[in-house]
Design a protein around this motif. Structure first.
Motif, short mmCIF file in Angstrom:
data_model
loop_
_atom_site.label_atom_id
_atom_site.label_comp_id
_atom_site.label_asym_id
_atom_site.label_seq_id
_atom_site.Cartn_x
_atom_site.Cartn_y
_atom_site.Cartn_z
N GLY A 50 0.25 -0.89 0.15
CA GLY A 50 0.11 0.15 -0.19
C GLY A 50 0.77 1.05 -0.02
N LEU A 51 2.31 1.75 0.07
CA LEU A 51 3.24 2.94 0.38
C LEU A 51 3.25 2.14 -0.88
N PRO A 52 3.91 3.25 -1.68
CA PRO A 52 4.32 3.98 -3.11
C PRO A 52 6.20 3.86 -2.43
N ASP A 61 0.27 7.19 -12.78
CA ASP A 61 1.10 6.89 -12.18
C ASP A 61 0.19 6.03 -10.90
N ILE A 62 -0.53 6.43 -10.30
CA ILE A 62 -0.92 6.49 -9.12
C ILE A 62 -2.13 4.97 -9.05
N ASP A 63 -2.90 5.07 -11.00
CA ASP A 63 -3.18 4.20 -10.81
C ASP A 63 -2.77 3.31 -11.20
N LYS A 64 -1.47 3.09 -11.98
CA LYS A 64 -0.77 1.71 -11.83
C LYS A 64 -0.39 1.56 -10.90
N PHE A 65 0.38 1.87 -10.15
CA PHE A 65 0.33 1.75 -8.59
C PHE A 65 -0.55 0.95 -7.57
N LEU A 66 -1.46 1.26 -7.66
CA LEU A 66 -2.94 0.28 -6.97
C LEU A 66 -3.06 -0.23 -7.45
N GLU A 67 -2.90 -0.49 -9.13
CA GLU A 67 -2.96 -1.84 -10.05
C GLU A 67 -1.90 -3.27 -9.70
N ARG A 86 14.52 -6.81 -6.37
CA ARG A 86 13.59 -5.19 -6.01
C ARG A 86 12.10 -5.81 -6.28
N ASP A 87 11.74 -4.39 -5.80
CA ASP A 87 10.61 -4.61 -5.35
C ASP A 87 9.74 -3.69 -6.57
N PRO A 88 9.03 -4.43 -7.54
CA PRO A 88 8.08 -4.41 -9.08
C PRO A 88 7.80 -3.07 -8.42
N ARG A 89 7.35 -2.51 -7.06
CA ARG A 89 6.34 -1.33 -7.31
C ARG A 89 7.64 0.05 -7.28
#
Length: 327
Positions: free
Chosen positions: A102-104, A175-181, A234-237
């Motif tokens: 949940g954290l970017p 970017d927000i929507d891509k991150f949430l996905e 590495r984290d994909p996020r």
């Protein structure tokens, strides 16, 4: 024939020993050995590599986007023996813990991480050795804490990207929507042979930034075994945008607040991520605000410090010998 008195003989002997010690002192380096470090944080730990003496405050080494502490593997052994280096894996990179679900990953969050590390060791002021994303983080940190940074050394990237607010608004939503996905999707860890994963990193970098040998160095901390193959740790996020932008006026204000000693080494062709005019305007502000300012150009790609350390190490060492006092 002249004879040396015992006093003169002792004086000459002391002088020769002094010269020899001075020469040895000038040529002694940290060397290859290092210690693995784990720094506790609320979400896990920050991993790092500590080269050199642990009884002196080290340089804090910060790596670039999707890299890890191994980015300094070839520079660290060249540093003078009286200097030490603690190179960290940023959260979500290398062997460090990822941010919780949940954290970017944002520039400002890395400032929190730097403060936690500094508080952990009880340091007051720090000196920073940074590359790319690490340079951007350091720029912001030195601006927010101008009295807490002694030296800032950055390679091939120095400032946050100056953005057009209209373009940034459109990009931020994407970017927000891509991150949430990405955050909600179960992570798939594809398995590659070692040769395949080296090639994947080699061809995935911008503008042939890494040599194959440099890829292998970064992969020491960047992959884990999976059955008969390997996967990236590495984290994909971390790949999902900045989730924030910086207006150029804000960047200039930050630049004017940097008062430490500054060394910026620009690689040519390196990596160009914005107009040179914008970058130069920011550097002109730093030139006026910094206690000491040096700018050097070296031939090489974005990872010149890893591919060709001999081109940047002498510049860094000379700067540190001038600005850092020996313990």
């Amino acid at each position: 024939m002249y004879k040396l008195t015992s006093g003169l003989r002792r004086s000459l002997s002391s002088a020769l020993i002094g010269r020899r010690n001075q020469h040895q002192k000038a040529t002694q380096t940290i060397g290859e050995e290092f210690q693995e470090i784990n720094i506790p944080v609320p979400w896990g730990h920050i991993a790092g590599k500590w080269w050199g003496r642990t009884d002196v405050k080290p340089l804090l080494g910060l790596h670039g986007w999707q890299d890890n502490a191994g980015t300094w593997d070839r520079i660290a052994p060249m540093l003078p023996a009286h200097i030490s280096l603690l190179a960290i894996d940023c959260p979500g990179h290398g062997l460090s813990s990822r941010f919780p679900p949940g954290l970017p990953y944002r520039i400002t969050d890395h400032i929190f991480v730097m403060r936690r590390i500094i508080h952990h060791f009880g340091w007051d002021k720090i000196s920073i050795l940074a590359h790319s994303m690490g340079g951007v983080q350091s720029f912001v940190y030195a601006s927010v804490y101008p009295d807490k940074v002694e030296n800032l050394i950055s390679i091939d990237a120095f400032k946050p990207l100056s953005v057009n607010p209209d373009v940034e608004l459109d990009k931020l939503g994407h970017d927000i929507d891509k991150f949430l996905e990405t955050d909600s999707r179960k992570e798939v860890k594809p398995s590659y042979s070692y040769t395949e994963i080296v090639q994947k990193l080699y061809h995935g970098m911008l503008a042939d930034s890494l040599t194959e040998e440099s890829c292998k160095i970064l992969l020491k901390r960047g992959i884990q075994k999976s059955g008969d193959g390997y996967y990236f740790t590495r984290d994909p996020r971390v790949k999902i945008g900045r989730l924030s932008g910086w207006l150029h006026e804000t960047v200039l204000s930050l630049a004017a607040n940097i008062t430490c000693n500054v060394l910026f080494i620009k690689a040519i062709p390196g990596f160009v991520y914005e107009s040179p005019d914008i970058a130069n305007e920011t550097l002109d502000v730093v030139r006026k605000s910094a206690r000491r300012y040096e700018y050097h150009i070296v031939e090489g790609q974005h990872h010149v410090h890893l591919n060709n350390p001999e081109r940047v190490a002498p510049i860094i060492i000379n700067f540190l010998n001038t600005t850092l006092k020996e313990p």
